[in-house]
Design a protein around this motif. Structure first.
Motif, PDB file in Angstrom:
ATOM      1  N   SER A  30      32.706  62.986  12.238  1.00 52.00           N
ATOM      2  CA  SER A  30      32.415  63.989  13.270  1.00 52.00           C
ATOM      3  C   SER A  30      30.925  64.315  13.377  1.00 52.00           C
ATOM      4  CB  SER A  30      33.234  65.261  13.039  1.00 52.00           C
ATOM      5  OG  SER A  30      33.108  65.699  11.703  1.00 52.00           O
ATOM      6  N   ASP A  31      30.181  64.130  12.293  1.00 50.91           N
ATOM      7  CA  ASP A  31      28.730  64.359  12.340  1.00 50.91           C
ATOM      8  C   ASP A  31      27.947  63.058  12.563  1.00 50.91           C
ATOM      9  OD1 ASP A  31      29.109  67.039  11.855  1.00 50.91           O
ATOM     10  OD2 ASP A  31      28.908  66.842   9.680  1.00 50.91           O
ATOM     11  N   GLY A  34      30.167  60.521  18.199  1.00 54.41           N
ATOM     12  CA  GLY A  34      30.964  61.314  19.140  1.00 54.41           C
ATOM     13  C   GLY A  34      31.600  60.401  20.171  1.00 54.41           C
ATOM     14  N   ILE A  35      32.793  60.763  20.634  1.00 58.34           N
ATOM     15  CA  ILE A  35      33.468  59.997  21.682  1.00 58.34           C
ATOM     16  C   ILE A  35      33.912  60.959  22.772  1.00 58.34           C
ATOM     17  CG2 ILE A  35      35.623  60.048  20.342  1.00 58.34           C
ATOM     18  CD1 ILE A  35      36.378  57.398  21.689  1.00 58.34           C
ATOM     19  N   GLU A  36      33.587  60.629  24.019  1.00 54.08           N
ATOM     20  CA  GLU A  36      33.950  61.484  25.154  1.00 54.08           C
ATOM     21  C   GLU A  36      34.765  60.686  26.154  1.00 54.08           C
ATOM     22  OE1 GLU A  36      30.543  63.241  26.997  1.00 54.08           O
ATOM     23  OE2 GLU A  36      29.774  64.019  25.095  1.00 54.08           O
ATOM     24  N   LEU A  51      30.111  56.903  24.045  1.00 55.11           N
ATOM     25  CA  LEU A  51      29.937  56.986  22.596  1.00 55.11           C
ATOM     26  C   LEU A  51      28.517  57.470  22.326  1.00 55.11           C
ATOM     27  CD1 LEU A  51      31.455  53.470  21.905  1.00 55.11           C
ATOM     28  CD2 LEU A  51      32.618  55.655  21.547  1.00 55.11           C
ATOM     29  N   ARG A  52      28.377  58.482  21.441  1.00 55.51           N
ATOM     30  CA  ARG A  52      27.048  58.999  21.120  1.00 55.51           C
ATOM     31  C   ARG A  52      26.867  59.049  19.608  1.00 55.51           C
ATOM     32  NH1 ARG A  52      28.196  62.489  25.470  1.00 55.51           N
ATOM     33  NH2 ARG A  52      26.699  62.258  27.189  1.00 55.51           N
ATOM     34  N   THR A  53      25.746  58.533  19.139  1.00 48.98           N
ATOM     35  CA  THR A  53      25.454  58.652  17.708  1.00 48.98           C
ATOM     36  C   THR A  53      24.902  60.042  17.435  1.00 48.98           C
ATOM     37  OG1 THR A  53      23.209  57.780  17.910  1.00 48.98           O
ATOM     38  CG2 THR A  53      24.958  56.173  17.567  1.00 48.98           C
ATOM     39  N   ARG A  54      25.221  60.572  16.248  1.00 49.49           N
ATOM     40  CA  ARG A  54      24.837  61.959  15.929  1.00 49.49           C
ATOM     41  C   ARG A  54      24.062  62.059  14.622  1.00 49.49           C
ATOM     42  NH1 ARG A  54      30.590  64.966  17.396  1.00 49.49           N
ATOM     43  NH2 ARG A  54      30.199  65.199  19.629  1.00 49.49           N
ATOM     44  N   GLU A  91      23.373  56.092  22.800  1.00 52.67           N
ATOM     45  CA  GLU A  91      24.453  56.412  23.731  1.00 52.67           C
ATOM     46  C   GLU A  91      24.903  55.148  24.451  1.00 52.67           C
ATOM     47  OE1 GLU A  91      24.614  59.169  27.662  1.00 52.67           O
ATOM     48  OE2 GLU A  91      23.784  60.140  25.871  1.00 52.67           O
ATOM     49  N   THR A 118      35.897  58.895  14.242  1.00 51.32           N
ATOM     50  CA  THR A 118      36.256  60.088  14.998  1.00 51.32           C
ATOM     51  C   THR A 118      37.243  59.650  16.068  1.00 51.32           C
ATOM     52  OG1 THR A 118      35.378  62.033  16.128  1.00 51.32           O
ATOM     53  CG2 THR A 118      34.396  59.922  16.708  1.00 51.32           C
ATOM     54  N   THR A 120      39.719  60.856  19.855  1.00 51.53           N
ATOM     55  CA  THR A 120      40.086  61.751  20.937  1.00 51.53           C
ATOM     56  C   THR A 120      41.444  61.306  21.450  1.00 51.53           C
ATOM     57  OG1 THR A 120      39.293  62.813  22.970  1.00 51.53           O
ATOM     58  CG2 THR A 120      38.972  60.434  22.798  1.00 51.53           C
TER      59      THR A 120
END
Length: 254
Positions: A30-31, A34-36, A51-54, A91, A118, A120
């Motif tokens: 989760s850190d 990210g997936i939207e 997809l976003r790296t965090r 991203e 992670t 969704t």
């Protein structure tokens, strides 16, 4: 009714961890990643996913690869994205087919060799068998056509700043589950399974794709420019065709 409940209760994820990732340990991502996706898709054949790296700026590790898994799809591994070591891709967006209500997992592999996951949940169905949007002749004529777009980003500075771009490949990306509306026969699977993108000779992204990627695949991504004069892409499909194109890095268009 009971069969539907049983299908919903069945969780394919543990088996997919074994099949796709050889049962490697999965850490909470989760850190990390990210997936939207929309919770309820308007069109199951073209569901947007980002997809976003965090990773925090001070983290010494980097994301080496991201695997996108649509658990309930007939071929669950939708795509694997290998991130160029110097491109700083943070991203990635594309469009996918979703066949049933499903969990969708994003698994990031870091330079420390560990996997971070992670997920969704998406409500959509029938995306893999939905008829092609374009007629067969039109789709055939578009095969291998490639387009490149670059997007302005707020606060853009010198040539080494963050860029956002998109590569589009004309291709029917037949899933093998679609039916020819005239013959009533299944159309054989035929899809883009490889796409590589460079800035000059430095790799930005290498993508391994499956039947879950939508018709006319497009990949939108951010990266840090190394001052390259050209962006080039090479795609390959399951019939052995290879398509390549090069653009000026600051151009936008075909």
């Amino acid at each position: 009714m009971h069969a539907a409940r049983a299908t919903e209760a069945y969780d394919p994820w543990p088996g997919l961890v074994q099949d796709i990732f050889n049962n490697r340990p999965m850490n909470d991502g989760s850190d990390i990643i990210g997936i939207e996706m929309p919770m309820r898709a308007e069109d199951a054949a073209i569901v947007p996913v980002t997809l976003r790296t965090r990773l925090s700026p001070g983290d010494g590790r980097r994301v080496v690869a991201i695997t996108l898994v649509i658990d309930q799809n007939p071929a669950p591994m939708a795509a694997k994205f290998e991130l160029g070591p110097d491109a700083n891709v943070t991203e990635i967006s594309t469009r996918v087919r979703v066949n049933n209500y499903t969990d969708v997992h994003a698994v990031a592999e870091l330079s420390d060799g560990k996997l971070y996951v992670t997920k969704t949940y998406v409500k959509a169905s029938g995306g893999c068998s939905a008829p092609a949007a374009k007629n067969a002749e039109e789709a055939k004529n578009r095969i291998g056509q490639m387009r490149y777009r670059q997007f302005a980003r707020l606060g853009e500075g010198p040539a080494t700043s963050m860029r956002e771009a998109q590569i589009m490949v004309g291709h029917p990306n037949n899933s093998g589950l679609q039916m020819d509306q005239v013959t009533q026969l299944y159309i054989p699977a035929f899809f883009v399974n490889k796409l590589r993108i460079w800035q000059d000779d430095s790799l930005v992204l290498a993508i391994e794709g499956g039947i879950s990627i939508s018709e006319d695949p497009n990949i939108r991504f951010t990266y840090v420019s190394n001052g390259a004069k050209h962006v080039r892409a090479e795609a390959g499909d399951t019939d052995g065709h290879v398509f390549a194109h090069e653009w000026k890095a600051d151009d936008s268009g075909t």
